[in-house]
Design a protein around this motif. Structure first.
Motif, mmCIF file in Angstrom:
data_model
loop_
_atom_site.group_PDB
_atom_site.id
_atom_site.type_symbol
_atom_site.label_atom_id
_atom_site.label_comp_id
_atom_site.label_asym_id
_atom_site.label_seq_id
_atom_site.Cartn_x
_atom_site.Cartn_y
_atom_site.Cartn_z
ATOM 1 N N ILE A 183 37.805 40.020 45.981
ATOM 2 C CA ILE A 183 38.790 39.166 46.654
ATOM 3 C C ILE A 183 38.712 39.271 48.177
ATOM 4 O O ILE A 183 38.684 38.238 48.854
ATOM 5 C CB ILE A 183 40.208 39.432 46.114
ATOM 6 N N ALA B 264 37.801 36.033 50.348
ATOM 7 C CA ALA B 264 38.825 35.526 51.264
ATOM 8 C C ALA B 264 38.257 35.379 52.678
ATOM 9 O O ALA B 264 38.465 34.353 53.341
ATOM 10 C CB ALA B 264 40.042 36.452 51.260
ATOM 11 N N LEU C 8 47.093 39.123 47.715
ATOM 12 C CA LEU C 8 45.907 38.474 47.161
ATOM 13 C C LEU C 8 45.260 39.317 46.068
ATOM 14 O O LEU C 8 44.835 38.790 45.037
ATOM 15 C CB LEU C 8 44.884 38.183 48.268
ATOM 16 N N THR C 9 45.171 40.622 46.285
ATOM 17 C CA THR C 9 44.516 41.478 45.293
ATOM 18 C C THR C 9 45.380 41.714 44.058
ATOM 19 O O THR C 9 44.854 42.046 43.001
ATOM 20 C CB THR C 9 44.095 42.824 45.899
ATOM 21 N N HIS D 16 47.505 39.306 42.796
ATOM 22 C CA HIS D 16 47.768 38.028 42.125
ATOM 23 C C HIS D 16 46.855 37.884 40.901
ATOM 24 O O HIS D 16 45.716 38.352 40.895
ATOM 25 C CB HIS D 16 47.536 36.877 43.103
ATOM 26 N N TRP E 154 45.464 35.145 39.615
ATOM 27 C CA TRP E 154 44.449 34.110 39.842
ATOM 28 C C TRP E 154 44.098 33.332 38.582
ATOM 29 O O TRP E 154 42.939 33.312 38.145
ATOM 30 C CB TRP E 154 43.178 34.704 40.483
ATOM 31 N N LEU F 76 41.802 30.578 44.793
ATOM 32 C CA LEU F 76 41.715 31.368 46.023
ATOM 33 C C LEU F 76 41.183 30.507 47.167
ATOM 34 O O LEU F 76 41.724 30.535 48.271
ATOM 35 C CB LEU F 76 40.828 32.599 45.822
#
Length: 166
Positions: A24, A28, A54-55, A57, A59, A66
């Motif tokens: 990620i 990103a 972000l890490t 979530h 997804w 993303l």
């Protein structure tokens, strides 16, 4: 069904993003660079609080989700550093309730790709192997390979030329 069988020549299993959270940060940052160029922005990094979200979530939309999020964040950024405050409200809600499915080591993990160039190089190697396998499955017959994939022979030749396989 016909399309499925045309495309189902070689199966490559790519684990979903939720199973490779270590990718990620690299992805990103890659998307930040991509969308900086597209939108004429100068975002430099991601704040630790946003990276944490972000890490963690899930997804469900994988890398496409993303990518779309990073595009949105870069477009609406007013600073050189993206932060969790800029997240869309729906992601803020899920971020506050999501937990990692497995505990992470406290040790720092080394990313398989340190730069976007390394990622691109890896993806090119994978694609080259795909085209090699396509040719093997067709016994080296390019017309047969193109027919099996449902593409024009000129398209196949372009891909083979790109990877030095002609």
């Amino acid at each position: 069904e016909d399309l499925y069988y045309r495309l189902n020549v070689l199966k490559i299993r790519i684990p979903p993003l939720r199973e490779r959270r270590e990718d990620i940060p690299l992805l990103a940052h890659f998307f930040i660079q991509k969308f900086n160029q597209i939108h004429g922005k100068s975002v430099e990094s991601i704040s630790p609080d946003l990276m944490d979200v972000l890490t963690k979530h899930a997804w469900p939309g994988n890398i496409r989700e993303l990518e779309n999020l990073m595009n949105r964040l870069v477009i609406f950024s007013s600073d050189n550093i993206l932060s969790a405050q800029e997240l869309p409200s729906e992601l803020k809600q899920t971020a506050s309730t999501e937990l990692l499915t497995a505990e992470r080591d406290n040790k720092e993990r080394e990313l398989p790709f340190r730069t976007p160039e390394e990622l691109e190089d890896y993806l090119n190697r994978v694609e080259k192997q795909y085209w090699i396998q396509v040719l093997r499955n067709a016994d080296g017959n390019k017309s047969k390979a193109a027919d099996t994939l449902g593409i024009k022979r000129t398209t196949l030749n372009d891909r083979l030329k790109k990877f030095g396989l002609l």
